[in-house]
Design a protein around this motif. Sequence first.
Motif, PDB file in Angstrom:
ATOM      1  N   ILE A  77       4.703  -3.333  10.745  1.00 59.85           N
ATOM      2  CA  ILE A  77       4.689  -2.039  11.670  1.00 59.85           C
ATOM      3  C   ILE A  77       4.726  -0.745  11.683  1.00 59.85           C
ATOM      4  N   THR A  78       6.116  -0.434  10.957  1.00 58.87           N
ATOM      5  CA  THR A  78       5.921   1.244  10.865  1.00 58.87           C
ATOM      6  C   THR A  78       4.921   1.331   9.643  1.00 58.87           C
ATOM      7  N   ALA A  79       4.501   0.723   8.876  1.00 62.54           N
ATOM      8  CA  ALA A  79       3.308   0.521   7.745  1.00 62.54           C
ATOM      9  C   ALA A  79       2.042  -0.008   7.983  1.00 62.54           C
ATOM     10  N   PHE A  80       1.534   0.021   8.835  1.00 59.86           N
ATOM     11  CA  PHE A  80       0.562  -1.014  10.061  1.00 59.86           C
ATOM     12  C   PHE A  80       0.327   0.819  10.529  1.00 59.86           C
ATOM     13  N   ILE A  81       0.918   0.946  11.397  1.00 60.29           N
ATOM     14  CA  ILE A  81       0.959   2.269  12.147  1.00 60.29           C
ATOM     15  C   ILE A  81       0.339   3.247  11.187  1.00 60.29           C
ATOM     16  N   ILE A  82       0.812   3.675  10.262  1.00 58.49           N
ATOM     17  CA  ILE A  82       0.613   4.771   8.791  1.00 58.49           C
ATOM     18  C   ILE A  82      -1.150   4.344   9.084  1.00 58.49           C
ATOM     19  N   PHE A  83      -0.936   3.215   8.436  1.00 58.10           N
ATOM     20  CA  PHE A  83      -2.734   2.289   7.539  1.00 58.10           C
ATOM     21  C   PHE A  83      -3.281   2.438   8.745  1.00 58.10           C
ATOM     22  N   ARG A  84      -2.905   1.961  10.182  1.00 52.28           N
ATOM     23  CA  ARG A  84      -4.311   2.197  10.619  1.00 52.28           C
ATOM     24  C   ARG A  84      -4.145   3.168  12.062  1.00 52.28           C
ATOM     25  N   VAL A  85      -3.139   4.065  12.067  1.00 58.72           N
ATOM     26  CA  VAL A  85      -3.450   5.207  13.472  1.00 58.72           C
ATOM     27  C   VAL A  85      -3.528   5.812  12.328  1.00 58.72           C
ATOM     28  N   LEU A  96      -7.098  -1.998   4.433  1.00 61.96           N
ATOM     29  CA  LEU A  96      -5.830  -2.361   5.022  1.00 61.96           C
ATOM     30  C   LEU A  96      -5.194  -3.636   4.681  1.00 61.96           C
ATOM     31  N   ALA A  97      -6.416  -4.870   5.070  1.00 59.62           N
ATOM     32  CA  ALA A  97      -5.279  -6.178   4.158  1.00 59.62           C
ATOM     33  C   ALA A  97      -4.779  -6.026   2.950  1.00 59.62           C
ATOM     34  N   ILE A  98      -5.879  -5.290   1.591  1.00 54.46           N
ATOM     35  CA  ILE A  98      -4.909  -5.149   0.477  1.00 54.46           C
ATOM     36  C   ILE A  98      -3.884  -4.436   0.824  1.00 54.46           C
ATOM     37  N   TYR A  99      -3.082  -3.723   1.288  1.00 59.90           N
ATOM     38  CA  TYR A  99      -2.703  -2.954   2.044  1.00 59.90           C
ATOM     39  C   TYR A  99      -1.275  -3.016   2.334  1.00 59.90           C
ATOM     40  N   MET A 100      -1.749  -3.741   3.489  1.00 62.54           N
ATOM     41  CA  MET A 100      -0.782  -4.855   4.680  1.00 62.54           C
ATOM     42  C   MET A 100      -0.198  -6.648   3.648  1.00 62.54           C
ATOM     43  N   THR A 101      -1.016  -7.037   2.856  1.00 63.99           N
ATOM     44  CA  THR A 101      -0.937  -7.981   1.838  1.00 63.99           C
ATOM     45  C   THR A 101       0.530  -7.952   0.518  1.00 63.99           C
TER      46      THR A 101
ATOM     47  N   TRP B 351     -13.517  -4.709  -9.370  1.00 63.11           N
ATOM     48  CA  TRP B 351     -12.850  -4.328  -8.250  1.00 63.11           C
ATOM     49  C   TRP B 351     -12.565  -6.158  -9.491  1.00 63.11           C
ATOM     50  N   VAL B 352     -12.591  -6.396 -10.490  1.00 64.56           N
ATOM     51  CA  VAL B 352     -12.445  -7.626 -11.529  1.00 64.56           C
ATOM     52  C   VAL B 352     -10.617  -7.061 -12.005  1.00 64.56           C
ATOM     53  N   PHE B 353     -11.168  -5.254 -12.195  1.00 60.62           N
ATOM     54  CA  PHE B 353     -10.275  -4.730 -12.352  1.00 60.62           C
ATOM     55  C   PHE B 353      -8.858  -3.981 -11.213  1.00 60.62           C
ATOM     56  N   ILE B 354      -9.107  -3.856 -10.059  1.00 57.07           N
ATOM     57  CA  ILE B 354      -8.580  -4.608  -8.895  1.00 57.07           C
ATOM     58  C   ILE B 354      -7.676  -5.501  -8.608  1.00 57.07           C
ATOM     59  N   MET B 355      -8.072  -6.533  -8.966  1.00 59.29           N
ATOM     60  CA  MET B 355      -7.383  -7.584  -9.695  1.00 59.29           C
ATOM     61  C   MET B 355      -6.586  -7.560 -10.740  1.00 59.29           C
ATOM     62  N   ILE B 400       0.630   0.260  -4.617  1.00 62.74           N
ATOM     63  CA  ILE B 400      -0.162   0.818  -3.560  1.00 62.74           C
ATOM     64  C   ILE B 400      -1.027   1.520  -4.306  1.00 62.74           C
ATOM     65  N   SER B 401      -0.582   2.704  -4.533  1.00 61.69           N
ATOM     66  CA  SER B 401      -1.293   3.487  -4.690  1.00 61.69           C
ATOM     67  C   SER B 401      -2.528   2.828  -6.186  1.00 61.69           C
ATOM     68  N   TRP B 402      -1.409   1.916  -7.026  1.00 64.86           N
ATOM     69  CA  TRP B 402      -2.897   0.847  -7.899  1.00 64.86           C
ATOM     70  C   TRP B 402      -3.980   0.609  -7.840  1.00 64.86           C
ATOM     71  N   LEU B 403      -3.346  -0.277  -6.859  1.00 61.66           N
ATOM     72  CA  LEU B 403      -4.661  -1.184  -6.265  1.00 61.66           C
ATOM     73  C   LEU B 403      -5.722  -0.436  -5.570  1.00 61.66           C
ATOM     74  N   THR B 404      -5.619   0.395  -4.669  1.00 61.64           N
ATOM     75  CA  THR B 404      -6.582   1.277  -4.489  1.00 61.64           C
ATOM     76  C   THR B 404      -7.888   1.225  -4.844  1.00 61.64           C
ATOM     77  N   PRO B 405      -9.227   1.026  -4.565  1.00 61.02           N
ATOM     78  CA  PRO B 405     -10.465   0.640  -5.171  1.00 61.02           C
ATOM     79  C   PRO B 405     -11.104   1.772  -5.135  1.00 61.02           C
TER      80      PRO B 405
END
Lengths: 335, 640
Positions: A77-85, A96-101, B351-355, B400-405
């Motif tokens: 939830i903390t991560a979600f708040i940071i990324f969403r709010v 957001l979906a990528i980050y939360m995954t 985007w394939v690079f993101i994968m 997270i940093s690496w995955l940011t497209p």
Amino acid sequence: MLKQRGTSLILQVLFTVLALPMLAWASGGGVEWMDAGKFALIIEMGLGIGVIFLAWLIKDKLGFPFPKLLQAPLIWITAFIIFRVILQPPIPFSLLAIYMTVVTIGVLLYITITQPNWEEFSKPIVFMLQEDSGKAKMSRYITFAAVPVLLAYGTYNKMLPKFEEPVELRTVHPAPPASINVHDKILNLQTAENPYRIDDSGKYLKVGLESAYFGKNPWATDAPKYLQNVRDGGIVFFGTAGCFFCHGDNLDGKGPFAFAFNPIPANFADPGTISQLQETFVFWRVSKGGPGLSREGFPWASAMPPWEKHLTTNEIWRVILFEYWHTGFFPRTWD
Amino acid sequence: MRSFNDPRKAKIGAVVLLGVIGLLLLLPFIPMQAGAEEAKQESAPAEKKVEKAKDVYYKGPGEFGIVSGPPAPKLKYPDDYGTYGTFQSRTILWVANQQHLYFGSFVLAVPMFVFVMELVGMLQKDKLMAKKYDDMAHEMMKISLTAYSITAVLGGILIFTFLALYPGFFGYLSRIFKPIMHVYALLFILESGTLYIYYYGWDGMNDGGFLKWCHLSIAFLLNTIGIILMFFANSWIGFMMSPAGVDEQGRFLGDIWKSVHTALWHPLNVHRILGNAAFGGGVVAAYASYRFLAAKTPEEKAHYDWMSYVAMFMGILNLIPLPFAGYWLMREVYGYRQQMGITLMGGLLAWVFIMQAMMIAILFVTTNYYLWQAMGRMPGAERYYRLFKYMLLVLIVATISWLTPHTLVMTPAELKAMGGAQHPIVGNYGVMSAKNTAVNIMITTTVFCFCIYQRCNKVPTVKWAAAGNAFLGALFTGAAVNIVFLGIYGYFIPANVRIGLSVPQVCSTLTTLFVGVTINTMMMKGARQLGEVRWGQMSPRGSYALFCLAVSFTWTMAVMGYLRSSVRLHWHVNEILRDNSPWAFTNPVGYAGNMNSMNVLLFWTMLLFVFWLGALSAKKAPVREEEVGVGKATLPAGSH
């Protein structure tokens, strides 16, 4: 001793509580003297450290031993708040979906990271699933009722017709052709150079060396040759072509016309645009505009006119010089 | 093998055999030389008649070749393209190519792995350990033998697929590479012979002396042949991406070496050697994990636990330099054609690079996770448990940093709310400065994790232990600070200097690897043991992590192969031979993802069959306690 410890704790808590909104405010560009983009890395790291610090304070210093079963959703939830709010302006849902995954995977790894961790996390779940006590039974019923309800809601939500605009995978940097023809001259985009990138002695000014001219006045009467060309480019940008109407006075893509377009014009002040490209690439985009975009990745959406029909080759080269000078970026090179 | 029992005959036989194989290795160079001679001879008598043309790549004064072949054909559909029902021809070829490549990589990588294991075994002073390494190497070779047959069958399928579906293109390519295609086939025969001698001669040559060294030399030859074979195949794909040795019409200019030695050949070679070795380590680790999970006795469990650790270690050793080899390849691609570089990293295929970034991140996170799990079998490791969560946090932030497209997927409304195609904060992570930093931090964290693993069940007793610990702390902190600082500094300088910054970043990472691990190993000399490693007592999660590692390797290979091939867009041979089939368009990312997953699934299904076969024959030879030294702590290379 105890008093001292207590004061220190209060200060630490205050610092953490204040640090988060302050960082958020700064990251949103709320500080005039701080360029949000440039300090973004530090701010993001600060946010991360702040969260860890807070967790450490609560758990180790204040002595609230969170059960692992609660820690996991709390982190999520903390991560979600940071990324969403906290992160402003809002990031697209896809990101957001990528980050939360990633956060979800991280949380799963955290709870299984060692055998004691896993046992601590799974103990209440096993208790709920196996024990015969009333408490366990009650949680069992609630859980088994909640799971299908949540699934049903998820399915309903997914199937519900929506009237949102479709998402777009817009290629930011389309691949340029090997060469282009502008004003009856063939220009090899791999090897061509900006003819106005010259110093006072008339020598080619290697990329990077122009930083000596940054911050100086191009309108000065004794301005060096390079700055005179920058000035001429500026005249094109603000006068002849009026690029600023779309790309803005600060070249940040927020000109007075910008929000009439979809997508809005490119932000040259972002480190992800012209600083990633060769000057010849920018020349191609300026001279051929939206209609001249490569077939790869069609259909395109760009309102950029083909400026070769309105400007001379020299004017295009100069305006490019101005764009790099104004933003303080350097074009990409391979030498 | 009986004659090997006579040491004198055996020595003569071994020397003759090595000599013959060595001579045969010269084969590839004969046609190249012959081709050059032929071109010279042709040019001498009829100098006036010969037509000369400019090489598309090797331009420059005096670099004109003699036209020695017809121009590239203008292919037409359906005349020059075959079909199988309604399937896309290229999809069929995709599967055939990918499967052949997987098995080819496997049979190329395993002998590398086996060579190292046999060598490590031979260098062991402890006889029990020597035998364990030797047996493991032998066991892996057995697996490789089955896979080798499958590779050959798949190679045949691939050729027939090319002939049936892309006869025009294949004809053109084989006309250019005619001299080396024959050598390729001959080398295959040579490799088969060497492989069989190596495998079947294992026990016969295991005299612990001269013959064993001969046996190891055969492994060296086997690997050399395998690598040359791979170089040949790489030259074809290199030619398709960055053609050379031909003129603008695609006419061969008589010098096969130029067609082989294209701009991207060596970057591809280096990248593939490392990639294959890492992949091989991953697959062997998965095999060992499979056997570990299926093991019924503690002895078996201990053996396969140890084996999976050693294989994982080998895989990771090759994985660490892989991103740097990848950067070199991409730099060369950019240098060759700006548009190819942009299509790959900033444009259509970004985007394939993101994968791919996601897969590499999984590889590093999984490796660390495995090591954390593996520490569970080390008494005394509890001291370090508290560090795990911080390492995990660093890895997740880096991921997270690496995955940011750089190119975001969003609705127009989201675009407007964000104020442009790039986010003012997150946009900073979409560029290479952040990504270089992220991957270097991930690697440094992995090295740090390994250092902890080394000292888990030990307490250093050397006099300089405190100083050593302080030095290690400073080393890792300094490296992290330097990497992050250079990453941030990269935003303020020109791109060519920024790219140069990746060198000191990598140096920081490699310093932690070489200096950090060396100092750590020295500190652990004569260290007080807190207990023996309890091999076989690892959590099943660790084994699953190794499966994840191996499958991620496989998936990454598929993704990157798709990427490398797709960057040619509508060209069979870039800017020379156009793809005029209905399948010349670039597939959407989703389709490519599904295809890659299907290929991975198919490969692993076949591989499980190979594993099962390996286990089937192993059942006949039960593990004997006194032979393998069960109960004694095993000491894998480089860790204790």
